[in-house]
Design an enzyme around this catalytic site. Structure first.
Site, short mmCIF file in Angstrom:
data_model
loop_
_atom_site.label_atom_id
_atom_site.label_comp_id
_atom_site.label_asym_id
_atom_site.label_seq_id
_atom_site.Cartn_x
_atom_site.Cartn_y
_atom_site.Cartn_z
N ALA A 65 6.79 3.57 110.81
CA ALA A 65 5.37 4.13 110.93
C ALA A 65 4.90 3.02 111.83
O ALA A 65 5.38 2.13 112.18
CB ALA A 65 4.69 3.62 109.33
N GLY A 109 10.04 3.76 108.47
CA GLY A 109 9.64 4.94 108.16
C GLY A 109 10.45 5.93 109.05
O GLY A 109 10.93 7.11 108.85
N GLU A 112 13.75 6.38 107.04
CA GLU A 112 13.35 7.09 105.98
C GLU A 112 13.28 8.46 106.15
O GLU A 112 13.69 9.50 105.39
CB GLU A 112 12.04 6.53 105.22
CG GLU A 112 12.26 5.06 104.51
CD GLU A 112 11.02 4.36 104.06
OE1 GLU A 112 9.99 4.36 105.06
OE2 GLU A 112 11.03 4.28 103.15
N GLU A 132 10.92 -3.57 106.87
CA GLU A 132 9.47 -3.72 106.34
C GLU A 132 9.46 -5.22 105.74
O GLU A 132 8.14 -5.54 105.85
CB GLU A 132 9.11 -2.70 105.27
CG GLU A 132 9.04 -1.21 105.70
CD GLU A 132 10.29 -0.48 105.95
OE1 GLU A 132 11.34 -1.04 105.94
OE2 GLU A 132 10.36 0.70 105.82
N1 CO8 Z 1 4.69 0.82 115.26
C1 CO8 Z 1 4.01 0.60 116.54
N2 CO8 Z 1 4.40 0.43 117.72
C2 CO8 Z 1 5.77 0.14 117.78
C3 CO8 Z 1 6.63 0.27 116.71
C4 CO8 Z 1 6.06 0.58 115.33
N3 CO8 Z 1 6.84 0.70 114.42
N4 CO8 Z 1 7.94 -0.02 117.00
C5 CO8 Z 1 7.88 -0.12 118.51
N5 CO8 Z 1 6.38 -0.20 118.95
C6 CO8 Z 1 5.82 -0.33 120.38
C7 CO8 Z 1 5.87 -1.81 120.65
O1 CO8 Z 1 4.72 -2.22 120.03
C8 CO8 Z 1 5.85 -1.63 122.00
O2 CO8 Z 1 4.50 -1.15 122.61
P1 CO8 Z 1 3.89 -1.78 123.81
O3 CO8 Z 1 4.97 -1.67 124.80
O4 CO8 Z 1 2.55 -1.35 124.10
O5 CO8 Z 1 3.85 -3.61 123.63
C9 CO8 Z 1 6.89 -0.47 122.29
O6 CO8 Z 1 6.76 0.17 121.13
C10 CO8 Z 1 8.29 -0.69 122.83
O7 CO8 Z 1 8.50 -1.67 121.80
P2 CO8 Z 1 9.29 -3.23 122.18
O8 CO8 Z 1 8.74 -3.53 123.40
O9 CO8 Z 1 9.14 -3.83 120.74
O10 CO8 Z 1 10.93 -2.55 122.36
P3 CO8 Z 1 12.34 -3.32 122.28
O11 CO8 Z 1 13.22 -2.85 122.86
O12 CO8 Z 1 11.98 -4.99 122.56
O13 CO8 Z 1 12.36 -3.64 120.55
C11 CO8 Z 1 12.49 -2.57 118.38
C12 CO8 Z 1 12.63 -2.45 119.78
C13 CO8 Z 1 13.60 -3.86 117.80
C14 CO8 Z 1 12.50 -1.32 117.62
C15 CO8 Z 1 10.97 -3.19 118.08
O14 CO8 Z 1 10.12 -2.32 118.77
C16 CO8 Z 1 10.81 -3.31 116.73
O15 CO8 Z 1 11.04 -4.28 116.00
N6 CO8 Z 1 9.72 -2.38 116.09
C17 CO8 Z 1 9.23 -2.34 114.74
C18 CO8 Z 1 10.24 -1.88 113.91
C19 CO8 Z 1 9.60 -1.87 112.50
O16 CO8 Z 1 9.36 -2.85 111.90
N7 CO8 Z 1 9.63 -0.71 111.54
C20 CO8 Z 1 9.20 -0.61 110.16
C21 CO8 Z 1 7.47 -0.44 110.54
S1 CO8 Z 1 6.92 -0.25 108.95
C22 CO8 Z 1 7.35 1.23 108.31
O17 CO8 Z 1 8.07 2.05 108.80
C23 CO8 Z 1 6.82 1.37 106.74
C24 CO8 Z 1 6.86 3.01 106.59
C25 CO8 Z 1 6.06 3.52 105.27
C26 CO8 Z 1 5.97 4.73 105.25
C27 CO8 Z 1 5.23 5.11 104.13
C28 CO8 Z 1 4.80 6.62 103.84
C29 CO8 Z 1 4.33 7.15 102.74
#
Ligand code: CO8
Length: 258
Positions: A65, A109, A112, A132
């Site tokens: 998400a 998400g 999920e 998360e």
């Molecule tokens: N949300 C927003 N932006 C994101 C997300 C995300 N989940 N993941 C990546 N991005 C963005 C980064 O901010 C970055 O943007 P920018 O270039 O503007 O800085 C761009 O995507 C590229 O990401 P990275 O530079 O971080 O790329 P890397 O290759 O270095 O890393 C990763 C890749 C490991 C995937 C890293 O981006 C990461 O850890 N992302 C977050 C993963 C995470 O924590 N996901 C869980 C989110 S919480 C969630 O999903 C809760 C769900 C609840 C749903 C409920 C519904 C009812």
């Protein structure tokens, strides 16, 4: 004007939905989830479509998400308005089979969403995780419920408590994905698999899906009774007559979805 975060295509009788927010690794914001839900419902209602595939990019199915959108939400934002939740339920209501074709990250998400699909085909590049806890929250779209059902308590608990990722090989060993495919073949394989399913009787495929899903919702006794009743119902379809007649006559069946 809203951006096109979900690309909608058809490949024969297969509906293909590609998550398309590459700059944010397909982070699932409200707009994307609204578009995905609408596209899924349109395919579900379309008689020319027998199976749906959801995929992402080479780098990410979806990295979760949208953290930027969520970071300032209050309890009342999420509870009272159900801001996050509403449009996450649509996939669960889709009756036709839905396959997740996952390459790269399927996190939070994103993992999920993949688990809400009927099964997951994984590229060898796929990485699954529920990170998360590292953000100070827990999974909120079924991760704590579907992951243990898929991989067992020990592995699910470890993943949810540490936030570590699982690669494609581990995910296959653990039963999270049905098969691992070389990344360059993933989409072709997913479309081929979906085409096989789309060639079956749609109502019977829906019955099969409902029946397998019942295994996770009921006792064995109740589940077997449900299956028996649905098996009986197959005999009310023209497609059962066609399928069995075609076998006896040594020809391919032509299902009418009736
Ligand atoms: N949300 C927003 N932006 C994101 C997300 C995300 N989940 N993941 C990546 N991005 C963005 C980064 O901010 C970055 O943007 P920018 O270039 O503007 O800085 C761009 O995507 C590229 O990401 P990275 O530079 O971080 O790329 P890397 O290759 O270095 O890393 C990763 C890749 C490991 C995937 C890293 O981006 C990461 O850890 N992302 C977050 C993963 C995470 O924590 N996901 C869980 C989110 S919480 C969630 O999903 C809760 C769900 C609840 C749903 C409920 C519904 C009812």
């Amino acid at each position: 004007m809203s951006e096109n975060f979900v690309l909608v295509e058809t490949r024969g009788r297969v509906g293909l939905l590609t998550l398309n927010r590459p700059k944010a690794l397909n982070a699932l914001n409200d707009q994307l989830m609204d578009q995905l839900g609408a596209a899924l419902q349109a395919f579900d209602a379309n008689d020319d479509i027998g199976c749906i595939v959801i995929t992402g990019s080479e780098k990410a199915f979806a990295a979760g998400a949208d953290i930027g959108a969520m970071k300032d939400w209050s309890y009342m934002d999420v509870y009272r308005t159900e801001y996050i939740g509403r449009n996450w339920e649509t996939l669960r209501t889709i009756r036709k089979p839905v396959i997740a074709a996952v390459a790269g990250y399927a996190l939070g998400g994103g993992c999920e969403l993949a688990m809400m699909c009927d099964f997951i085909l994984a590229a060898d590049s796929a990485k699954f995780g529920q990170p998360e806890i590292k953000l100070g929250v827990i999974p909120g779209a079924g991760g704590t419920q579907r992951l243990p059902r898929a991989v067992g308590k020990a592995k699910a608990m470890e993943m949810v408590l540490t936030g570590r990722m699982m690669d494609a090989a581990e995910a296959e060993r653990a039963g999270l994905v049905s098969r691992v495919i070389p990344a360059e073949r993933l989409l072709d394989d997913a479309i081929e698999t979906a085409t096989v399913i789309a060639g079956m009787s749609i109502p019977v495929a829906i019955m099969a899906k409902e029946s397998v899903n019942r295994a996770f919702e009921s006792s064995l006794h109740e589940g077997i009774l449900f299956e028996r009743r649905v098996f009986h119902a197959c005999f009310a379809t023209e497609d059962q007559k066609e399928g069995m007649a075609a076998f006896v006559e040594k020809r391919k069946p032509v299902f009418k979805n009736k």
